[in-house]
Design an enzyme around this catalytic site. Structure first.
Site, short mmCIF file in Angstrom:
data_model
loop_
_atom_site.label_atom_id
_atom_site.label_comp_id
_atom_site.label_asym_id
_atom_site.label_seq_id
_atom_site.Cartn_x
_atom_site.Cartn_y
_atom_site.Cartn_z
N CYS A 47 34.51 -19.15 -78.80
CA CYS A 47 34.65 -20.08 -77.67
C CYS A 47 35.72 -21.13 -77.96
O CYS A 47 35.82 -21.66 -79.06
CB CYS A 47 33.31 -20.76 -77.39
SG CYS A 47 33.37 -21.86 -75.96
N CYS A 51 32.30 -28.14 -79.09
CA CYS A 51 30.95 -28.73 -79.13
C CYS A 51 30.48 -28.75 -80.60
O CYS A 51 30.37 -27.69 -81.23
CB CYS A 51 30.00 -27.91 -78.27
SG CYS A 51 30.66 -27.61 -76.61
N CYS A 54 27.80 -26.29 -82.18
CA CYS A 54 27.68 -24.90 -81.74
C CYS A 54 28.24 -23.87 -82.73
O CYS A 54 29.39 -23.96 -83.18
CB CYS A 54 28.36 -24.73 -80.39
SG CYS A 54 28.06 -23.10 -79.69
N CYS A 91 17.55 -14.85 -69.33
CA CYS A 91 18.67 -15.80 -69.33
C CYS A 91 19.82 -15.25 -70.18
O CYS A 91 19.65 -15.00 -71.37
CB CYS A 91 18.20 -17.14 -69.88
SG CYS A 91 19.52 -18.34 -69.98
N CYS A 124 18.72 -15.96 -64.90
CA CYS A 124 19.44 -17.19 -65.23
C CYS A 124 20.70 -16.80 -65.99
O CYS A 124 20.67 -15.87 -66.81
CB CYS A 124 18.54 -18.07 -66.09
SG CYS A 124 19.36 -19.56 -66.67
N CYS A 184 19.00 -25.33 -64.34
CA CYS A 184 18.29 -25.53 -65.59
C CYS A 184 19.21 -26.42 -66.41
O CYS A 184 20.31 -26.02 -66.78
CB CYS A 184 18.09 -24.18 -66.27
SG CYS A 184 17.55 -24.31 -67.99
N ARG A 256 10.97 -26.98 -70.77
CA ARG A 256 11.05 -25.80 -71.64
C ARG A 256 11.33 -26.19 -73.08
O ARG A 256 12.36 -26.81 -73.38
CB ARG A 256 12.17 -24.87 -71.11
CG ARG A 256 12.30 -23.57 -71.89
CD ARG A 256 13.22 -22.57 -71.15
NE ARG A 256 12.70 -22.24 -69.85
CZ ARG A 256 13.32 -22.47 -68.69
NH1 ARG A 256 14.52 -22.99 -68.66
NH2 ARG A 256 12.75 -22.17 -67.54
N1 SAM Z 1 29.07 -22.00 -73.06
C1 SAM Z 1 28.04 -22.35 -72.18
C2 SAM Z 1 27.77 -23.83 -72.18
O1 SAM Z 1 28.20 -24.54 -73.05
O2 SAM Z 1 27.07 -24.27 -71.26
C3 SAM Z 1 26.74 -21.60 -72.40
C4 SAM Z 1 26.21 -21.35 -73.79
S1 SAM Z 1 25.74 -22.81 -74.74
C5 SAM Z 1 25.45 -22.06 -76.27
C6 SAM Z 1 24.18 -23.27 -74.07
C7 SAM Z 1 23.43 -24.43 -74.67
O3 SAM Z 1 22.85 -24.04 -75.91
C8 SAM Z 1 24.19 -25.69 -75.02
O4 SAM Z 1 24.46 -26.51 -73.93
C9 SAM Z 1 23.24 -26.38 -75.99
O5 SAM Z 1 22.34 -27.20 -75.27
C10 SAM Z 1 22.46 -25.20 -76.61
N2 SAM Z 1 22.83 -25.06 -78.03
C11 SAM Z 1 23.93 -24.47 -78.53
N3 SAM Z 1 23.95 -24.53 -79.86
C12 SAM Z 1 22.84 -25.19 -80.25
C13 SAM Z 1 22.31 -25.57 -81.51
N4 SAM Z 1 22.94 -25.32 -82.64
N5 SAM Z 1 21.13 -26.23 -81.54
C14 SAM Z 1 20.48 -26.50 -80.38
N6 SAM Z 1 20.93 -26.17 -79.15
C15 SAM Z 1 22.10 -25.53 -79.07
C1 DTB Z 2 19.29 -23.95 -73.77
O1 DTB Z 2 19.16 -25.14 -73.42
N1 DTB Z 2 19.00 -23.50 -74.96
C2 DTB Z 2 19.31 -22.09 -75.07
C3 DTB Z 2 19.73 -21.74 -73.62
N2 DTB Z 2 19.72 -23.00 -72.96
C4 DTB Z 2 20.98 -21.00 -73.38
C5 DTB Z 2 20.29 -21.80 -76.14
C6 DTB Z 2 19.85 -22.27 -77.50
C7 DTB Z 2 20.89 -21.88 -78.48
C8 DTB Z 2 20.53 -22.24 -79.88
C9 DTB Z 2 21.60 -21.95 -80.85
C10 DTB Z 2 21.96 -20.51 -81.01
O2 DTB Z 2 21.08 -19.62 -80.99
O3 DTB Z 2 23.15 -20.24 -81.21
FE1 SF4 Z 3 31.37 -22.92 -76.17
FE2 SF4 Z 3 29.20 -23.38 -77.63
FE3 SF4 Z 3 30.34 -25.39 -76.30
FE4 SF4 Z 3 29.06 -23.44 -74.91
S1 SF4 Z 3 28.13 -24.91 -76.34
S2 SF4 Z 3 31.08 -24.36 -74.45
S3 SF4 Z 3 29.51 -21.68 -76.24
S4 SF4 Z 3 31.26 -24.21 -78.00
#
Ligand code: SAM
Ligand code: DTB
Ligand code: SF4
Length: 332
Positions: A47, A51, A54, A91, A124, A184, A256
């Site tokens: 990506c 963030c 992530c 989802c 979702c 959501c 959730r």
């Molecule tokens: N790229 C899209 C976005 O940013 O909305 C969708 C995927 S993103 C991985 C979805 C959500 O996963 C993020 O907004 C965050 O709240 C959650 N998330 C991602 N990495 C995480 C982590 N290491 N620990 C907890 N929540 C995480």
């Molecule tokens: C949300 O709030 N949590 C989920 C879903 N929406 C997409 C994602 C959690 C991701 C946790 C980190 C990972 O597995 O990479």
């Molecule tokens: Fe990309 Fe992860 Fe940020 Fe979603 S949360 S925009 S997957 S870097």
């Protein structure tokens, strides 16, 4: 609910707060039901965004290998398995900054959604930024809910992400709501924020009109290689308080329990359910990280006398209150 009221709730003795959140929960929800949702990463890693939490950002070396968008047949196999295991919501997540109409990848996603939506689960997706056109197309294809988190307070957001803004997030949420999808939207605890950021996040979420259909409360899964790998673990009672306040401030919203449940004790999870949590991500993988095993989750629900929610795919999106301003969507 305004900040002062949220802060008053936060300062209550824990059991007084729980008494109030339980009463709200009992007034608005079948007391024993918990919705099971299955997550699938349909496009993993690589990506462009930064963030700081992530695993899927291409800016950090996290060990996650970038993959192409999954083929429809493979997604359908996972979706059927999710349904067979009792999930009522499927989802699909993609590690994208966003999607654009007319691109091949967006057409492929629409095609996947059309097929998944025939299975009778809530559908979702979480694909990053959407314009109004993309939102309408997703709704028409059969998406029931769009996941797009604000993640933290507007004030703390720039310390977490610099490649897009909090207002960008709000704009996408408005587009999803305008297109008639449920939203959501929630956040993550453990991003180096203060208590006031957590409460501000709940203030913003509860000010949405309509309020989110569901609020995922994630605890940071610390990912090696990201700037947040050493962040301190969230205290279980802080999580329980946040769940309870979310329940009171957004009575009709599903709360959730999301990322981070793997490191919560059974007792910690039980307190969250008591406080008003009524949905979980179910299955041993989130997007790239671990989650409790399905049989352990089912055993805990049984032990607590809770039951998985029955399917309700036709569920309509929440309707805006005409007397209040719509979900803020910022200047442009
Ligand atoms: N790229 C899209 C976005 O940013 O909305 C969708 C995927 S993103 C991985 C979805 C959500 O996963 C993020 O907004 C965050 O709240 C959650 N998330 C991602 N990495 C995480 C982590 N290491 N620990 C907890 N929540 C995480
Ligand atoms: C949300 O709030 N949590 C989920 C879903 N929406 C997409 C994602 C959690 C991701 C946790 C980190 C990972 O597995 O990479
Ligand atoms: Fe990309 Fe992860 Fe940020 Fe979603 S949360 S925009 S997957 S870097």
């Amino acid at each position: 609910m305004n900040y002062a009221d949220i802060q008053r709730l936060y300062q209550l003795p824990l059991f007084e707060l729980l008494k109030q959140s339980r009463a709200v929960h009992e007034a608005h929800w079948p007391e024993r039901e918990v919705q099971l949702c299955t997550l699938l990463s349909i496009k993993t890693g690589g990506c462009s965004e930064d963030c700081g939490y992530c695993a899927q950002s291409a800016r950090y070396t996290t060990g996650v290998v970038a993959e192409k968008l999954m083929a429809k047949d493979a997604v359908m196999e996972k979706a059927r398995a999710a349904k067979a295991n009792g999930s009522t919501r499927f989802c699909m997540g993609a590690a994208w900054k966003g999607v654009r109409e007319g691109t091949e990848k967006f057409e492929q996603v629409l095609d996947i959604v059309r097929d998944v939506s025939t299975l009778g689960m809530e559908v979702c997706v979480t694909l990053g930024e959407l314009g109004s056109g993309e939102a309408v197309k997703l709704k028409q294809a059969g998406v029931t809910a769009y996941n797009h988190n604000i993640d933290t307070s507007p004030e703390h957001y720039p310390n977490v992400v610099t490649t897009h803004t909090f207002d960008d997030r709000l704009r996408t949420i408005r587009h999803a709501q305008d297109a008639g999808m449920s939203v959501c939207c929630g956040g993550i605890l453990g991003l180096g924020e203060g208590v006031e950021d957590r409460l501000r996040m709940l203030e913003v979420l509860s000010s949405f009109n309509p309020q989110p259909e569901s609020v995922p409360i994630n605890m940071l899964m610390p990912i090696k290689g990201t700037p947040m790998e050493e962040n301190a673990q969230v205290d279980v009672f802080d999580l329980v308080r946040l769940v309870a306040i979310a329940r009171i401030a957004m009575p009709r919203t599903k709360v959730r329990l999301s990322a981070g449940r793997y490191s919560l004790s059974r007792e910690g999870q039980a307190l969250c359910y008591y406080a008003g949590a009524n949905s979980i991500f179910y299955g041993e993988k989130l997007l790239t990280t671990v989650n409790p095993r399905a049989n352990e989750d089912l055993a805990l629900l049984r032990e607590l006398g809770l039951v998985p929610q029955s399917p309700n795919p036709a569920q309509a999106a929440p309707i805006a209150d005409g007397a209040k301003p719509l979900t803020p969507c910022c200047a442009s």
